[in-house]
Design an enzyme around this catalytic site. Structure first.
Site, PDB file in Angstrom:
ATOM      1  NE  ARG A 138      -3.918   2.670   2.843  1.00 26.57           N
ATOM      2  CZ  ARG A 138      -3.934   3.483   1.782  1.00 26.57           C
ATOM      3  NH1 ARG A 138      -5.056   3.628   1.086  1.00 26.57           N
ATOM      4  NH2 ARG A 138      -2.844   4.134   1.414  1.00 26.57           N
ATOM      5  CB  CYS A 170      -0.968  -0.015   1.179  1.00 26.02           C
ATOM      6  SG  CYS A 170      -0.193  -0.120   2.810  1.00 26.02           S
TER       7      CYS A 170
END
Length: 337
Positions: free
Chosen positions: A292, A287
């Site tokens: 994430r 990410c």
């Protein structure tokens, strides 16, 4: 008995209405399908530390955790990012781990070393046979990062609370303000498992066609295409926008329902299979800075059982590296030009 629960695939209107603080808006995502229910019946067994959520003993639901708050074989760790959130109230018995200091070596831009991590985990009362349940804000992004670090250091029983802190609070469940006191545990970090982690040379080999692997960029569509350098309100960190050549884009948010809980195993397999990710080839997820991506790693590796690693250097490292190839459909490669 854990109630049967119905999960919904978000319609576009519902997606547009939800703001994901500090990352990307759900309006940037584009999951397919109408709002159709998927009734996933679950049963509950409260004997020992074995949740029955349909996620192969890696996810616990709120009912299970509430039933095990006083279970000495279960230790709960909160990993949230909002300052003061833990102090204002946390799940009873939960120890607070600060993501950017307790799981990270801030000087070396690395994960915490095994010796320091052993000290922190023992202080949380964790033994070798403890069931570790992590949860946090932002739909468990940083709790998933914590699960990834625990796995790297050989923890045997690490789980996430389905829906994280938000679901627990919205469900009106008990919060405490007093930190717990634990007797020191006996858990000791093993040698780091590097198979769960990808480095710049690894992903560069994939980008150059020298290594067979699937790269999954889990950022928003706007980040992936280069339309934006970073989510609104978040420091950019990379001087170039776009993605690693050959990567497929499956935004992390497609793995969760509107209430933040994971979609069913069947839905998850379908979501990634539609992007050509079926577990037949090793996977690296990335990410912007890795948090994430850890959420998607948890889905792919822990729930679906695929061979998956996190490139925690992510776009911050790759997008700033001189001479590496990128793809940028939006044309905003350098400084917004």
């Amino acid at each position: 008995m854990t109630p049967t629960r119905t999960r919904y695939r978000l319609a576009p209107a519902a997606l547009a209405a939800v703001l994901l603080t500090g990352a990307c808006t759900v309006a940037e995502q584009d999951p397919q399908g109408a709002e159709t229910p998927d009734a996933t019946a679950t049963t509950d067994t409260t004997d020992g530390a074995t949740p029955a959520t349909g996620f192969d003993d890696v996810v616990v639901d709120a009912d299970w955790l509430e039933a095990h708050l006083d279970d000495p074989s279960v230790k709960i760790i909160e990993v949230s990012t909002e300052p003061g959130l833990y102090e204002r109230g946390h799940i009873p018995g939960a120890t607070n781990f600060v993501w950017h200091t307790d799981f990270v070596d801030t000087v070396n831009r690395d994960i915490v070393d095994g010796e320091r991590f052993t000290e922190l985990v023992q202080a949380a009362g964790v033994d070798e046979d403890t069931t570790i349940v992590l949860y946090g804000d932002k739909d468990n992004w940083f709790a998933a990062w914590g699960a990834w670090v625990f796995d790297i250091y050989g923890a045997q029983d690490v789980r996430l609370l389905d829906g994280g802190r938000t679901f627990w609070e919205n469900d009106g469940r008990e919060l405490a303000v007093t930190p717990p006191r634990h007797e020191a545990g006996t858990w000791v970090a093993a040698e780091a498992d590097d198979t769960l982690r990808s480095r710049l040379p690894d992903v560069l080999a994939v980008a150059n066609g020298e290594k067979e692997e699937v790269l999954v960029d889990i950022r928003s569509v706007a980040e992936f295409t280069g339309e934006v350098f970073a989510p609104e309100g978040v420091q950019e960190l990379a001087v170039r926008a776009g993605h690693i050549p050959g990567a497929v884009n499956v935004p992390w948010v497609e793995a969760v329902a509107e209430d933040g809980r994971f979609r069913s195993v069947e839905e998850l397999r379908e979501i990634y299979a539609d992007a050509g990710v079926d577990g037949s080839t090793p996977i690296t997820v990335y990410c912007r800075i890795g948090e994430r991506a850890s959420h998607t790693w948890f889905v792919l590796n822990k729930i679906l059982g695929y061979e998956a690693a996190v490139y925690d250097g992510s776009w911050t490292e790759y997008g700033n590296t001189v001479g590496v190839p990128i793809e940028n459909p939006a044309g905003t490669v350098w400084g917004g030009v």
